[in-house]
Design a protein around this motif. Sequence first.
Motif, PDB file in Angstrom:
ATOM      1  N   TRP A  83      21.976  20.995  -7.752  1.00 54.44           N
ATOM      2  CA  TRP A  83      22.177  19.942  -6.737  1.00 54.44           C
ATOM      3  C   TRP A  83      21.739  18.585  -7.278  1.00 54.44           C
ATOM      4  O   TRP A  83      22.369  17.565  -7.048  1.00 54.44           O
ATOM      5  CB  TRP A  83      21.423  20.301  -5.456  1.00 54.44           C
ATOM      6  CG  TRP A  83      21.689  19.371  -4.322  1.00 54.44           C
ATOM      7  CD1 TRP A  83      20.815  18.488  -3.765  1.00 54.44           C
ATOM      8  CD2 TRP A  83      22.916  19.213  -3.602  1.00 54.44           C
ATOM      9  NE1 TRP A  83      21.405  17.801  -2.750  1.00 54.44           N
ATOM     10  CE2 TRP A  83      22.702  18.218  -2.620  1.00 54.44           C
ATOM     11  CE3 TRP A  83      24.183  19.807  -3.693  1.00 54.44           C
ATOM     12  CZ2 TRP A  83      23.688  17.808  -1.734  1.00 54.44           C
ATOM     13  CZ3 TRP A  83      25.175  19.403  -2.808  1.00 54.44           C
ATOM     14  CH2 TRP A  83      24.925  18.416  -1.847  1.00 54.44           C
ATOM     15  N   VAL A  84      20.639  18.576  -8.035  1.00 54.54           N
ATOM     16  CA  VAL A  84      20.165  17.333  -8.650  1.00 54.54           C
ATOM     17  C   VAL A  84      21.250  16.743  -9.559  1.00 54.54           C
ATOM     18  O   VAL A  84      21.478  15.531  -9.580  1.00 54.54           O
ATOM     19  CB  VAL A  84      18.872  17.589  -9.450  1.00 54.54           C
ATOM     20  CG1 VAL A  84      18.542  16.406 -10.349  1.00 54.54           C
ATOM     21  CG2 VAL A  84      17.713  17.882  -8.516  1.00 54.54           C
ATOM     22  N   PHE A  85      21.944  17.621 -10.275  1.00 51.49           N
ATOM     23  CA  PHE A  85      22.905  17.125 -11.251  1.00 51.49           C
ATOM     24  C   PHE A  85      24.291  16.856 -10.656  1.00 51.49           C
ATOM     25  O   PHE A  85      25.165  16.348 -11.334  1.00 51.49           O
ATOM     26  CB  PHE A  85      23.014  18.089 -12.436  1.00 51.49           C
ATOM     27  CG  PHE A  85      21.853  17.944 -13.359  1.00 51.49           C
ATOM     28  CD1 PHE A  85      21.749  16.822 -14.179  1.00 51.49           C
ATOM     29  CD2 PHE A  85      20.840  18.880 -13.384  1.00 51.49           C
ATOM     30  CE1 PHE A  85      20.660  16.670 -15.014  1.00 51.49           C
ATOM     31  CE2 PHE A  85      19.747  18.725 -14.215  1.00 51.49           C
ATOM     32  CZ  PHE A  85      19.655  17.624 -15.040  1.00 51.49           C
ATOM     33  N   TYR A 142      28.685  26.077  -8.659  1.00 52.46           N
ATOM     34  CA  TYR A 142      27.489  26.916  -8.559  1.00 52.46           C
ATOM     35  C   TYR A 142      27.858  28.387  -8.519  1.00 52.46           C
ATOM     36  O   TYR A 142      27.309  29.206  -9.267  1.00 52.46           O
ATOM     37  CB  TYR A 142      26.698  26.519  -7.311  1.00 52.46           C
ATOM     38  CG  TYR A 142      25.453  27.345  -7.073  1.00 52.46           C
ATOM     39  CD1 TYR A 142      24.329  27.189  -7.872  1.00 52.46           C
ATOM     40  CD2 TYR A 142      25.418  28.286  -6.047  1.00 52.46           C
ATOM     41  CE1 TYR A 142      23.190  27.944  -7.662  1.00 52.46           C
ATOM     42  CE2 TYR A 142      24.280  29.042  -5.827  1.00 52.46           C
ATOM     43  CZ  TYR A 142      23.168  28.875  -6.638  1.00 52.46           C
ATOM     44  OH  TYR A 142      22.058  29.629  -6.420  1.00 52.46           O
ATOM     45  N   ILE A 143      28.807  28.733  -7.662  1.00 55.49           N
ATOM     46  CA  ILE A 143      29.151  30.150  -7.502  1.00 55.49           C
ATOM     47  C   ILE A 143      29.746  30.716  -8.788  1.00 55.49           C
ATOM     48  O   ILE A 143      29.401  31.824  -9.207  1.00 55.49           O
ATOM     49  CB  ILE A 143      30.088  30.352  -6.299  1.00 55.49           C
ATOM     50  CG1 ILE A 143      29.307  30.072  -5.006  1.00 55.49           C
ATOM     51  CG2 ILE A 143      30.662  31.766  -6.271  1.00 55.49           C
ATOM     52  CD1 ILE A 143      30.149  30.036  -3.757  1.00 55.49           C
ATOM     53  N   SER A 144      30.619  29.943  -9.448  1.00 54.87           N
ATOM     54  CA  SER A 144      31.192  30.491 -10.686  1.00 54.87           C
ATOM     55  C   SER A 144      30.097  30.653 -11.744  1.00 54.87           C
ATOM     56  O   SER A 144      30.092  31.629 -12.489  1.00 54.87           O
ATOM     57  CB  SER A 144      32.342  29.622 -11.200  1.00 54.87           C
ATOM     58  OG  SER A 144      31.908  28.304 -11.375  1.00 54.87           O
ATOM     59  N   ILE A 176      29.189  20.084 -15.166  1.00 58.52           N
ATOM     60  CA  ILE A 176      27.753  19.777 -15.196  1.00 58.52           C
ATOM     61  C   ILE A 176      26.984  20.657 -14.202  1.00 58.52           C
ATOM     62  O   ILE A 176      25.920  21.195 -14.521  1.00 58.52           O
ATOM     63  CB  ILE A 176      27.532  18.271 -14.951  1.00 58.52           C
ATOM     64  CG1 ILE A 176      27.839  17.549 -16.254  1.00 58.52           C
ATOM     65  CG2 ILE A 176      26.107  17.994 -14.494  1.00 58.52           C
ATOM     66  CD1 ILE A 176      27.612  16.084 -16.229  1.00 58.52           C
ATOM     67  N   ILE A 177      27.533  20.844 -13.016  1.00 58.09           N
ATOM     68  CA  ILE A 177      26.899  21.745 -12.054  1.00 58.09           C
ATOM     69  C   ILE A 177      26.837  23.148 -12.641  1.00 58.09           C
ATOM     70  O   ILE A 177      25.833  23.851 -12.547  1.00 58.09           O
ATOM     71  CB  ILE A 177      27.675  21.765 -10.722  1.00 58.09           C
ATOM     72  CG1 ILE A 177      27.575  20.411 -10.039  1.00 58.09           C
ATOM     73  CG2 ILE A 177      27.156  22.855  -9.797  1.00 58.09           C
ATOM     74  CD1 ILE A 177      28.580  20.203  -8.943  1.00 58.09           C
TER      75      ILE A 177
END
Lengths: 252, 258
Positions: free
Chosen positions: A186-188, A66-68, A123-124
């Motif tokens: 988060w879903v993925f 997420y952060i990247s 994927i995230i």
Amino acid sequence: MHKVKYIGGSLIILLAFWQIVTWLGGWNEALFPSPLGTVRGLGELLASGVLAADIRASLSRFALGYISAVVLAMALGLVLGWYKKIWNYLNPVAQVLRPVSPVAWLPFIVLFFGIGEMPALVIIFIAAFFPVLLATVAAVQGMEPVYLKVAKNFGIGQPQILGKIVFPAVFPRIATGLHLALGTAWVFLVAGEMAGAQSGLGFLIIDARNNLRADWLMAAILTIGVLGLVLDGIVSYLEGQIYRRWGLTRRT
Amino acid sequence: MSYIKVEDVSRQFTKADGSVFQALDHVDLEIKQGEFICLLGPSGCGKSTLLNILAGFEGASAGTVTIDGQTVSKPSPKYVTIFQNYGLLPWRTVLKNVELGLEEQQLSADEREKIARHYLEIVGLQNFADSHPAELSGGMQQRVAIARALAVDPEIIFMDEPFAALDALTRMKLQDEVSAICREQKKTIIFVTHDIDEAVVLADRIVVMTPNPGQIKTILPVDLHGQRDRTSPDFWDIRERVFECFALKPEDKTEYYI
Ligand SMILES: Nc1ncnc2c1ncn2[C@@H]1O[C@H](COP(=O)(O)OP(=O)(O)O)[C@@H](O)[C@H]1O
Ligand SMILES: [Mg+2]
């Protein structure tokens, strides 16, 4: 005080519904767990330390992906929003890629990165990247022009203006995109972790299914839901702080 | 020699339907250093357009603007503009807002802060240095913008309807303050307004503009001998003359210009 009442009430409704479905269905515990069985399964997972380890694995994977994605998408969005001509060429591409579920890329992701740790991360990353990119570009393009006039007036030059003026000016609007992306990513997470990861909540779900432990499966599902809610709460809180600092009222 | 020279400036805009709109039509104007000039006229007469051209934010379609002998082509910290919606950066404290322009100069952080605090004191906001703009009233925010402009010690301050969003009493108070501060600091001021009383209170000369096409109809010197009492007979006299100006019939206008 009302909040406690609503949360408690909604929990009771869920449990009652769940219990009734369990009674009416009359399925084997191994196929569909009762609330009590799930609590027992959750206790096992907690006691053995499995759940804690999987939560840690998922959260660190999620944080990295997420952060990247956020950092890259914001930096790129800032530049692309600023240089409208480049964006005009890239916008159609982004619009085509955006509606594709990140999971659809899975075979290619596995081909490029192999199975294991990377697919979940990628994927995230994809799930978070596009909402943030598009939100950033839109925010930069829709920016209040008076800030730019002020910057020009005081002789603030091209490279500094992005960091000093444009980024903080558009940040409240990007924050909405960050929030949205957090939920989507988060879903993925689970889908990503199903592609050969050896830890994490997605892995726990696969593992529970393979071992016919419906109680573990349900415990993992609830954990994912609660963690998602907590993450959302944290981001909402931060967003509220930003809005206050910027002197905006939150759009509801 | 005049300090600001506007020579035969025109500005057209192409509208959405492709037609050409003459926002400024052959405008000439000369301004001396230290003058307080009000551009007065109804909405749409090209006041903001003229101000933006003077400040270098926009180019003219024809004609030239020179300040101190130099052709204006882009904005400069020597000429600071104050906007109606203040243009403060909401994520910065009041102090940091006032420091903004100083950050581009070769100053230490201490010097910057000292200068910024000095100008905050001039506008009476020394106790609000650490507040954020959103915590201040509109009048106070505009004071911050004035302090920020003064901090870089500009030669000219452009103001585009800076008090239009304020209530009447706050507006009058700020008019008096701006008038006092700017004259004391010996700045040249170009002040856009559509409020006749405001122009009469503030200006050394009122540049009366009319729309369609945007032109300067006349320039009225205001000689109130430094006495800006809104109830004095002199004030009402000048106010009267401005009203007459706007009441001129259209056919008179063409004559006036030929
Ligand atoms: N960027 C623009 N594009 C098209 N028309 C414009 C633009 N800027 C101003 N105009 C038109 O020019 C006229 C003068 O505008 P402006 O200078 O803002 O007037 P004022 O400040 O006196 O109210 C208005 O009719 C406005 O619609
Ligand atoms: Mg205007």
